[in-house]
Write a protein that holds these residues in place. Structure first.
Motif, PDB file in Angstrom:
ATOM      1  N   MET A  40      -2.381   0.593  24.316  1.00 35.81           N
ATOM      2  CA  MET A  40      -3.343   0.450  23.222  1.00 35.81           C
ATOM      3  C   MET A  40      -2.784  -0.024  22.597  1.00 35.81           C
ATOM      4  SD  MET A  40      -4.474   4.666  22.633  1.00 35.81           S
ATOM      5  CE  MET A  40      -5.388   4.315  21.477  1.00 35.81           C
ATOM      6  N   LYS A  41      -3.684  -0.745  21.675  1.00 35.77           N
ATOM      7  CA  LYS A  41      -2.837  -1.426  20.531  1.00 35.77           C
ATOM      8  C   LYS A  41      -2.511  -1.343  19.290  1.00 35.77           C
ATOM      9  CE  LYS A  41      -4.974  -5.911  22.625  1.00 35.77           C
ATOM     10  NZ  LYS A  41      -5.570  -5.702  23.607  1.00 35.77           N
ATOM     11  N   MET A  42      -1.597  -1.342  18.593  1.00 33.42           N
ATOM     12  CA  MET A  42      -1.478  -1.641  17.278  1.00 33.42           C
ATOM     13  C   MET A  42      -2.317  -1.714  16.407  1.00 33.42           C
ATOM     14  SD  MET A  42       1.507   0.923  17.359  1.00 33.42           S
ATOM     15  CE  MET A  42       2.106   1.010  16.794  1.00 33.42           C
ATOM     16  N   LYS A  43      -3.301  -0.657  15.121  1.00 31.26           N
ATOM     17  CA  LYS A  43      -3.609  -0.755  13.962  1.00 31.26           C
ATOM     18  C   LYS A  43      -2.977  -0.311  12.411  1.00 31.26           C
ATOM     19  CE  LYS A  43      -7.507   0.295  17.485  1.00 31.26           C
ATOM     20  NZ  LYS A  43      -8.727   1.168  17.576  1.00 31.26           N
ATOM     21  N   ASN A  44      -3.798  -1.275  11.793  1.00 31.22           N
ATOM     22  CA  ASN A  44      -3.680  -0.563  10.036  1.00 31.22           C
ATOM     23  C   ASN A  44      -3.905  -0.014   9.796  1.00 31.22           C
ATOM     24  OD1 ASN A  44      -1.102  -2.572  10.315  1.00 31.22           O
ATOM     25  ND2 ASN A  44      -2.309  -4.437   9.803  1.00 31.22           N
ATOM     26  N   PHE A  45      -3.645   1.347   9.453  1.00 38.76           N
ATOM     27  CA  PHE A  45      -4.765   2.800   8.494  1.00 38.76           C
ATOM     28  C   PHE A  45      -4.194   3.011   7.340  1.00 38.76           C
ATOM     29  CE2 PHE A  45      -4.717   3.883  13.925  1.00 38.76           C
ATOM     30  CZ  PHE A  45      -6.709   3.655  13.541  1.00 38.76           C
ATOM     31  N   ILE A  46      -4.945   3.009   6.642  1.00 38.67           N
ATOM     32  CA  ILE A  46      -4.875   3.217   5.180  1.00 38.67           C
ATOM     33  C   ILE A  46      -5.247   5.591   5.042  1.00 38.67           C
ATOM     34  CG2 ILE A  46      -5.287   3.244   3.186  1.00 38.67           C
ATOM     35  CD1 ILE A  46      -6.629   0.743   3.207  1.00 38.67           C
ATOM     36  N   VAL A  47      -3.758   5.284   4.895  1.00 42.78           N
ATOM     37  CA  VAL A  47      -4.242   7.378   4.760  1.00 42.78           C
ATOM     38  C   VAL A  47      -3.754   7.468   3.276  1.00 42.78           C
ATOM     39  CG1 VAL A  47      -2.207   8.748   5.411  1.00 42.78           C
ATOM     40  CG2 VAL A  47      -2.373   6.934   7.379  1.00 42.78           C
ATOM     41  N   LYS A  48      -4.112   8.271   2.683  1.00 42.41           N
ATOM     42  CA  LYS A  48      -3.754   9.140   1.767  1.00 42.41           C
ATOM     43  C   LYS A  48      -2.756  10.086   1.175  1.00 42.41           C
ATOM     44  CE  LYS A  48      -7.114  11.878  -0.373  1.00 42.41           C
ATOM     45  NZ  LYS A  48      -8.054  12.574  -1.019  1.00 42.41           N
ATOM     46  N   VAL A  49      -2.030   9.617   0.866  1.00 41.46           N
ATOM     47  CA  VAL A  49      -0.918  10.690   0.080  1.00 41.46           C
ATOM     48  C   VAL A  49      -0.440  11.040  -0.915  1.00 41.46           C
ATOM     49  CG1 VAL A  49       0.140   9.440   2.589  1.00 41.46           C
ATOM     50  CG2 VAL A  49       0.654   8.596  -0.393  1.00 41.46           C
ATOM     51  N   GLU A  50       0.623  11.652  -1.388  1.00 47.24           N
ATOM     52  CA  GLU A  50       0.248  11.858  -2.621  1.00 47.24           C
ATOM     53  C   GLU A  50       2.274  12.344  -3.161  1.00 47.24           C
ATOM     54  OE1 GLU A  50       0.166  15.908  -5.543  1.00 47.24           O
ATOM     55  OE2 GLU A  50      -0.918  15.679  -3.380  1.00 47.24           O
ATOM     56  N   ILE A  51       2.666  11.436  -3.728  1.00 51.98           N
ATOM     57  CA  ILE A  51       3.516  11.241  -4.029  1.00 51.98           C
ATOM     58  C   ILE A  51       3.948  11.848  -5.576  1.00 51.98           C
ATOM     59  CG2 ILE A  51       5.226   9.881  -4.375  1.00 51.98           C
ATOM     60  CD1 ILE A  51       4.404   8.105  -1.914  1.00 51.98           C
ATOM     61  N   ASP A  52       4.829  12.650  -5.827  1.00 50.59           N
ATOM     62  CA  ASP A  52       5.654  13.266  -7.516  1.00 50.59           C
ATOM     63  C   ASP A  52       3.728  13.340  -7.937  1.00 50.59           C
ATOM     64  OD1 ASP A  52       7.649  13.003  -6.500  1.00 50.59           O
ATOM     65  OD2 ASP A  52       8.096  10.958  -7.235  1.00 50.59           O
ATOM     66  N   GLY A  53       3.242  14.091  -7.510  1.00 54.83           N
ATOM     67  CA  GLY A  53       1.820  14.457  -7.948  1.00 54.83           C
ATOM     68  C   GLY A  53       0.381  13.147  -8.286  1.00 54.83           C
ATOM     69  N   ILE A  54       1.451  12.082  -7.628  1.00 50.84           N
ATOM     70  CA  ILE A  54       0.312  10.539  -7.761  1.00 50.84           C
ATOM     71  C   ILE A  54      -0.341  10.783  -6.042  1.00 50.84           C
ATOM     72  CG2 ILE A  54       0.365   8.515  -8.440  1.00 50.84           C
ATOM     73  CD1 ILE A  54       2.280   9.069 -10.450  1.00 50.84           C
ATOM     74  N   VAL A  55      -1.690  10.491  -7.030  1.00 53.64           N
ATOM     75  CA  VAL A  55      -2.431  10.376  -5.227  1.00 53.64           C
ATOM     76  C   VAL A  55      -2.508   8.335  -5.501  1.00 53.64           C
ATOM     77  CG1 VAL A  55      -4.659  10.759  -2.940  1.00 53.64           C
ATOM     78  CG2 VAL A  55      -3.255  12.897  -5.695  1.00 53.64           C
ATOM     79  N   THR A  56      -1.766   8.274  -3.319  1.00 53.76           N
ATOM     80  CA  THR A  56      -1.773   6.934  -3.525  1.00 53.76           C
ATOM     81  C   THR A  56      -2.380   7.047  -2.317  1.00 53.76           C
ATOM     82  OG1 THR A  56      -0.877   4.676  -3.610  1.00 53.76           O
ATOM     83  CG2 THR A  56       0.971   6.866  -3.117  1.00 53.76           C
ATOM     84  N   ASN A  57      -2.205   5.238  -1.256  1.00 49.72           N
ATOM     85  CA  ASN A  57      -2.668   4.620  -0.270  1.00 49.72           C
ATOM     86  C   ASN A  57      -1.844   4.317   0.133  1.00 49.72           C
ATOM     87  OD1 ASN A  57      -5.998   5.788  -0.113  1.00 49.72           O
ATOM     88  ND2 ASN A  57      -6.358   3.931  -1.252  1.00 49.72           N
ATOM     89  N   ARG A  58      -1.260   4.522   1.017  1.00 50.30           N
ATOM     90  CA  ARG A  58      -0.118   4.253   2.446  1.00 50.30           C
ATOM     91  C   ARG A  58      -0.295   3.119   3.543  1.00 50.30           C
ATOM     92  NH1 ARG A  58       4.554   6.856   2.714  1.00 50.30           N
ATOM     93  NH2 ARG A  58       5.040   5.673   0.442  1.00 50.30           N
TER      94      ARG A  58
END
Length: 77
Positions: A40-58
């Protein structure tokens, strides 16, 4: 035996060796494609995360979306 011109013989030898080299390279490239199709080939995914109460994408590199979410959660801790 016929009297051969050494330049003609060398030219034929070089041509035969080049054809053999191209055939070997083609076989190696085809086998590499066949090997990579099994993995399987590696792909890039954008995942929503919450850091110190701030929602951001990683951006996470993984084989599947589920694995990307798991990696993102592990990185948060």
């Amino acid at each position: 035996m016929k009297n051969r011109n050494s330049a003609d013989f060398a030219g034929c030898l070089v041509t035969a060796l080049l054809l053999l080299w191209f055939a070997a390279m083609w076989i190696l490239c085809k086998s590499a494609d066949w090997i990579m199709k099994g993995r399987m080939k590696m792909k890039n995914f954008i995942v929503k995360v919450e850091i110190d109460g701030i929602v951001t994408n990683r951006l996470v590199k993984a084989e599947t979306a589920e694995e990307a979410e798991r990696k993102a959660k592990e990185e948060e801790k």
